[in-house]
Each structure stands twice: as C-alpha cells, then as structure tokens.
Design a protein around this motif. Structure first.
Motif, PDB file in Angstrom:
ATOM      1  N   VAL A  28      31.514  22.414 -38.097  1.00 16.56           N
ATOM      2  CA  VAL A  28      32.494  22.070 -37.064  1.00 16.56           C
ATOM      3  C   VAL A  28      33.178  20.791 -37.498  1.00 16.56           C
ATOM      4  N   GLY A  29      34.456  20.897 -37.853  1.00 13.39           N
ATOM      5  CA  GLY A  29      35.200  19.752 -38.355  1.00 13.39           C
ATOM      6  C   GLY A  29      36.095  19.142 -37.300  1.00 13.39           C
ATOM      7  N   PRO A  30      36.987  18.237 -37.682  1.00 13.96           N
ATOM      8  CA  PRO A  30      37.876  17.566 -36.721  1.00 13.96           C
ATOM      9  C   PRO A  30      38.683  18.555 -35.906  1.00 13.96           C
ATOM     10  N   GLY A  31      38.877  18.222 -34.652  1.00 11.67           N
ATOM     11  CA  GLY A  31      39.577  19.089 -33.719  1.00 11.67           C
ATOM     12  C   GLY A  31      38.727  19.340 -32.494  1.00 11.67           C
ATOM     13  N   ARG A  32      39.299  20.059 -31.543  1.00 16.50           N
ATOM     14  CA  ARG A  32      38.619  20.347 -30.282  1.00 16.50           C
ATOM     15  C   ARG A  32      38.084  21.776 -30.315  1.00 16.50           C
ATOM     16  N   THR A  33      36.763  21.905 -30.206  1.00 13.05           N
ATOM     17  CA  THR A  33      36.109  23.215 -30.280  1.00 13.05           C
ATOM     18  C   THR A  33      35.373  23.496 -28.981  1.00 13.05           C
ATOM     19  N   ALA A  34      35.616  24.670 -28.394  1.00 10.86           N
ATOM     20  CA  ALA A  34      34.886  25.099 -27.200  1.00 10.86           C
ATOM     21  C   ALA A  34      33.750  26.006 -27.625  1.00 10.86           C
ATOM     22  N   LEU A  35      32.547  25.716 -27.161  1.00 12.14           N
ATOM     23  CA  LEU A  35      31.382  26.552 -27.427  1.00 12.14           C
ATOM     24  C   LEU A  35      31.145  27.421 -26.196  1.00 12.14           C
ATOM     25  N   VAL A  36      31.352  28.731 -26.331  1.00 12.22           N
ATOM     26  CA  VAL A  36      31.228  29.634 -25.192  1.00 12.22           C
ATOM     27  C   VAL A  36      30.138  30.658 -25.470  1.00 12.22           C
ATOM     28  N   GLY A  37      29.636  31.244 -24.394  1.00 13.47           N
ATOM     29  CA  GLY A  37      28.580  32.251 -24.489  1.00 13.47           C
ATOM     30  C   GLY A  37      27.911  32.403 -23.144  1.00 13.47           C
ATOM     31  N   ALA A  38      27.156  33.467 -22.987  1.00 13.18           N
ATOM     32  CA  ALA A  38      26.492  33.740 -21.717  1.00 13.18           C
ATOM     33  C   ALA A  38      25.433  32.693 -21.422  1.00 13.18           C
ATOM     34  N   ASN A  39      25.106  32.512 -20.124  1.00 11.16           N
ATOM     35  CA  ASN A  39      23.991  31.644 -19.761  1.00 11.16           C
ATOM     36  C   ASN A  39      22.729  32.119 -20.468  1.00 11.16           C
ATOM     37  N   GLY A  40      22.011  31.172 -21.065  1.00 10.14           N
ATOM     38  CA  GLY A  40      20.790  31.532 -21.771  1.00 10.14           C
ATOM     39  C   GLY A  40      21.005  31.880 -23.227  1.00 10.14           C
ATOM     40  N   SER A  41      22.253  31.832 -23.712  1.00 15.81           N
ATOM     41  CA  SER A  41      22.513  32.193 -25.110  1.00 15.81           C
ATOM     42  C   SER A  41      22.153  31.063 -26.070  1.00 15.81           C
ATOM     43  N   GLY A  42      21.979  29.835 -25.542  1.00 18.46           N
ATOM     44  CA  GLY A  42      21.547  28.735 -26.397  1.00 18.46           C
ATOM     45  C   GLY A  42      22.581  27.654 -26.618  1.00 18.46           C
ATOM     46  N   LYS A  43      23.621  27.597 -25.778  1.00 14.96           N
ATOM     47  CA  LYS A  43      24.681  26.606 -25.981  1.00 14.96           C
ATOM     48  C   LYS A  43      24.141  25.177 -25.853  1.00 14.96           C
ATOM     49  N   SER A  44      23.495  24.879 -24.717  1.00 21.72           N
ATOM     50  CA  SER A  44      22.956  23.528 -24.521  1.00 21.72           C
ATOM     51  C   SER A  44      21.857  23.230 -25.527  1.00 21.72           C
ATOM     52  N   THR A  45      21.088  24.246 -25.901  1.00 23.50           N
ATOM     53  CA  THR A  45      20.043  24.068 -26.915  1.00 23.50           C
ATOM     54  C   THR A  45      20.660  23.626 -28.234  1.00 23.50           C
ATOM     55  N   LEU A  46      21.805  24.224 -28.597  1.00 24.49           N
ATOM     56  CA  LEU A  46      22.472  23.857 -29.844  1.00 24.49           C
ATOM     57  C   LEU A  46      22.905  22.390 -29.818  1.00 24.49           C
TER      58      LEU A  46
END
Length: 531
Positions: A28-46
């Motif tokens: 993930v380089g410079p810029g604005r990136t949205a991390l999306v996915g279902a609840n429980g898919s591991g977004k906050s864990t990442l």
C-alpha cells in the motif's frame, strides 16, 4: 523511501487455530486507500497487525515512515488533559520551564525543534473545528465526537507518513464529518481507512477488497469499484447459468448413453440365447461390447464431472451477500393512528420539545452531537425519565440503542429471542431467525461470541420478533460499526417494516435509502429541517 505499508507472506491465525490470512502479499503506497469487506473478514485485524498490536503467525508487516493510528473504539481517560492526549504535554512544560529561565539540558532535549508546539497544535485543532478546546481542559468534558477528532488531531501532530483510520466517522455529527472529509481529501501520504461511510469512500484513490483472507485492489473511488464489481458479477452469473445448462445437458447425455448401452446388452443376450453364431464369436463380441460400454459410460461420466467442476468454479465467483427477509404484518399501523405524542419535554440544555407521529411515518432525527437525540429516543422508550412534560406511546415500542446492550451475552441467539417472545414456539423462533440469516447451529451461537455485524443483526431480529410486535421502532445511529453489506441488509429489512420509524443518524446516504417522510433537526429545539 516513500511512505508505504508492505505485507510479505503474511499469515495469521487466532489461538483456536481459526485462520484469518494465509500468505498475503500486498503493498500500500502513497494515496488514499479504502479497506472494505464483510464484518468478520479481518479488516481491523489487518490494521492491528500493522500497528504491532498483533503478531503474525508467519511473514512480515513493514511500515516505511512514521505511523499514525485512530482505532475504532477510542477510549480516553476522562481525567487526562487535552495536551496530554495530544502527546505534547511534556514538550509544553519544557518550553514553559525554559521561558522561565530553566537551563537543564534535558529540557532542551525534550523540546528539540518543536518550539512552536502551541501554535502548531492550535492550527491543527482549528482545522478540525476544535479551536474552542483549551489545551488544559479535561477530556471528560468533551463530547464523543470531539474526543474522536481530538484523537485524530493527536495523530496529525505526529506528522505521520502512514495514517490508519478504523471507522473514523462513527459518533461524528455533520460538521465534524465535513472536517474529517477535508483532512482525508488533503492527505498526501499513505492513508488506509476502514469505513462504511460512502461519502468518505468517494474520496479514496483505490479500494482494497478483503475477501476470504485475500486482498484485491481496484483503482478509483468506491462508486467506480462498485461499477466494476457489478459488471464482474453479471458475467459471473451468466457463467453460472451456462455451467448449469451444461450440467443438465451432460446428465441427459449420460442417461441416453445408459439407454443405448442397455439396448445393446439386450440385443447381445438375444443373439446368445438364439445361438445364431459360434459360441467363441459371440463371447468375443460380448467382451468387446462390455469394453466399449465401459469406455462410453466413463466418457460421459467424465464429461458430467467436468461440467460440475465448472459449475462449482462459476458459483465461487458469485458473491453470496445474503439478504435479510422481514415479513411482519403485525407491525402495520393505519395512517391516521397516533403512535407517539411528546409534549413540552425538557431534555439536555433545557430545551422543551413537542412532537406527534401518526401512522407508518419515517422520521429522520438529525443534529449536532450533544443536542439530545439519544436522550430523546431513550425517554420515548422509557429508558430514562424526562425532566418535565409528558410522553405518550399508545403502541408497542422498541429501541435499538447505539451500544447494542439489549441482549444477554451469555445466552444463545435463540434464547435471547425467546426472552422477548416467550409465547412463541422454538420452531417458530428458528424459522423467523432464518430470515435474519441465523440458520441451524448458527442460531445456537452465544451472543458474546458474535462479530459486530452479527450482533447487530441478532439485536434487530430480537426486537422485531418480540411480542407484541413493535409498531414504533427507534434506531440510534444504527450504521455505526456496520460494513456496507450489513448496512444494505438493514435498509432492505427496514423497507419491509410496516410500522413507524424514528432514526437518529449522521449517515445521510443511509437515511436516504429508508424513504424518510419527515426530517427533524434537534438544535436546542425540535423543528423541521433538511438533511
């Protein structure tokens, strides 16, 4: 190096062995990136793996540049001062000591090059709408939204090259959200944000779609991502239909092959019985027929197996975003029936509020943080006594609070619903829960083990399935902590709800999906207002 977050062969599993990521490679380089996915898919864990709060089972996570992180559930000690939370208290004290004549080298070491710490801090606070907040003020005197912005200000003061945001717009009113959007739009480093807020998602440069432990990058805003995904899903659905047709054809051909082979067997048996040819010739023909039949049957069985494999592959490409189904005729309210009457109720700030709701009205309650929206909904539901005035609710009413503290964590989903609908049979409860995507053994899961989205869905199910059925439903910031699929499921469920609805929310795109009939703004008084 330019600021970046680098994941190499990242593998992570929970202590019980449940895998989350397996060999993830991502930059993930410079810029604005949205991390999306279902609840429980591991977004906050990442994100927690990036911050070091969690340790990978295998592989590495490397951050190039200073890291800033605003967590989803920001908890601040109410007794701490603002400058302490911002991380500048020691620097301010050292500057003040030097200005009073202090010469200790440690003071100069503490200050470093940050002599303008006060000016820089005030500039950051002004940009976030917190210019009125004194640096010596206790954090406990701030609203929830102000505390979130203060947490963001603390991260910005660190001058991070990499900024992680986990649901940053939760608890923010409209004005605060606008300031956050401005900060995101102006960001020049690496920004990785988890959010269900569509307005924020329209500010990103790319979308990272987290699904089944893998991340796929899509260039552009969230709307552009949805457009690409819609085209892909349409193609995937067509592929499924073609594969299903092929499976049906291969099944028919296999049946036809069995019929032809059966005819050959009967003919050969007839020839054997009639002894029209020498025994050795007929035996050889029988052997050859059996070999030919086996090859023919095997060919068609292989073709059918191949068609089924192609169908399975095609089905895996189709996303199964299940839909909540609600059919609650008992919640219907005639248009002329009064479901709520509020008369001269004094709430926070001494404002006196009056309100009448008739029939299946859908009311959006909007306003700044601290205006009293939550207090008003709690008073209508009978959770807190009003200070003055009267509230009359002549129909069954239920409240879905922000904290989702309606259910007992130690009981199963089924048991929780049974508490609110004691007269309903077990089979009836399970059948209704299936409509909320809790089928079979999942309905027996303890509430305390559910993910945020699952807990929300279970709470909504319990309230809507309660007896008597609610004809007035109150929702307090219902999309907080919901992923986009869950927010869509909620709006679909509420579309089928036939009672009156009062929703307090700062999420304008979500409110617009509900068919709102009246917008009410709470700004010291309750009045008609626009979004």
């Amino acid at each position: 190096m330019s600021p970046a977050v680098l994941f190499s062969d990242l593998t992570f599993a929970w202590p019980d062995g449940e895998p989350v990521f397996n060999g993830l490679d991502l930059v993930v380089g410079p810029g604005r990136t949205a991390l999306v996915g279902a609840n429980g898919s591991g977004k906050s864990t990442l994100l927690r793996l990036v911050t070091g709060a969690l340790t990978p089972t295998r592989g590495t996570v490397r951050v190039e540049g200073v890291l800033g992180y605003l967590p989803q559930d920001l908890t601040l000690d109410a007794e701490r001062t603002v400058d302490d939370v911002l991380g500048i208290a020691h620097t301010r004290r050292a500057v003040a000591a030097i200005e009073r004549g202090g010469t200790d080298p440690e003071l100069y070491s503490t200050v470093g090059d940050d002599w303008d710490v006060d000016d820089r801090t005030h500039e950051t606070l002004d940009r976030l709408g917190l210019g009125h907040v004194g640096l010596d003020r206790p954090v406990g005197t701030l609203s929830g939204g102000e505390a979130v912005l203060l947490g963001l200000a603390g991260q910005l003061l660190r001058r991070p090259g990499v900024l992680l945001l986990d649901e940053p717009t939760n608890n923010l009113d409209r004005a605060a959200r606008d300031r956050l959007y401005e900060t995101v739009a102006a960001w020049s480093g690496v920004l990785l944000a988890i959010s269900h807020d569509r307005e924020l998602l329209e500010l990103v440069d790319q979308v990272a779609d987290l699904r089944d432990g893998a991340v796929r990058l899509f260039g552009g805003t969230f709307s552009e991502y949805e457009s690409v995904l819609a085209v892909e899903q349409e193609a995937a659905q067509r592929a499924v239909r073609v594969a299903e047709s092929d499976v049906r054809r291969q099944k028919r051909e296999l049946v036809d092959a069995h019929v032809k082979l059966a005819r050959r067997v009967r003919y050969g048996q007839k020839m054997w019985d009639n002894k029209r040819e020498p025994k050795a010739v007929m035996a050889e023909r029988k052997r050859q027929a059996q070999v030919s039949a086996g090859k023919h049957r095997g060919l068609h069985e292989d073709r059918l197996a191949g068609a089924r494999e192609r169908l399975t592959s095609a089905e895996e490409a189709v996303r199964d975003d299940a839909t909540i189904r609600v059919d609650l005729p008992a919640t219907a309210v005639p248009a002329a029936r009064r479901v709520l009457s509020v008369r001269e109720v004094a709430l926070r700030g001494g404002a006196r509020l009056s309100l009448d709701v008739y029939g299946p009205e859908r009311i959006a309650l909007v306003g700044a943080n601290g205006a009293g929206k939550t207090t008003l909904l709690s008073a209508i539901a009978g959770r807190v006594p009003e200070f003055a005035g009267t509230i009359d609710v002549p129909v069954p009413v239920r409240l879905l609070p922000q904290r989702l503290d309606v259910l007992d964590d130690e009981l199963s989903i089924v048991a929780n619903v049974r508490r609110l609908a004691p007269a309903a049979g077990d089979n009836a409860i399970r059948a209704r829960l299936a409509r909320f995507l809790f089928r079979g053994a999942r309905a027996e899961q303890e509430v305390g083990t559910l993910s945020g989205g699952e807990r929300f869905r279970a709470t909504l199910a319990a309230l809507l399935l309660a007896e008597p059925a609610p004809q007035l439903l109150l929702l307090d910031e219902p999309t907080n902590n919901l992923d986009l699929a869950s927010a869509r499921q909620l709006s679909e469920a509420l579309a089928a709800y036939q009672g009156a609805l009062v929703v307090a929310s700062h999420d304008l795109p979500f409110l617009r999906t509900l068919g709102i009939t009246r917008w009410l703004r709470l700004d010291g008084v309750l009045r008609d207002g626009s979004p």
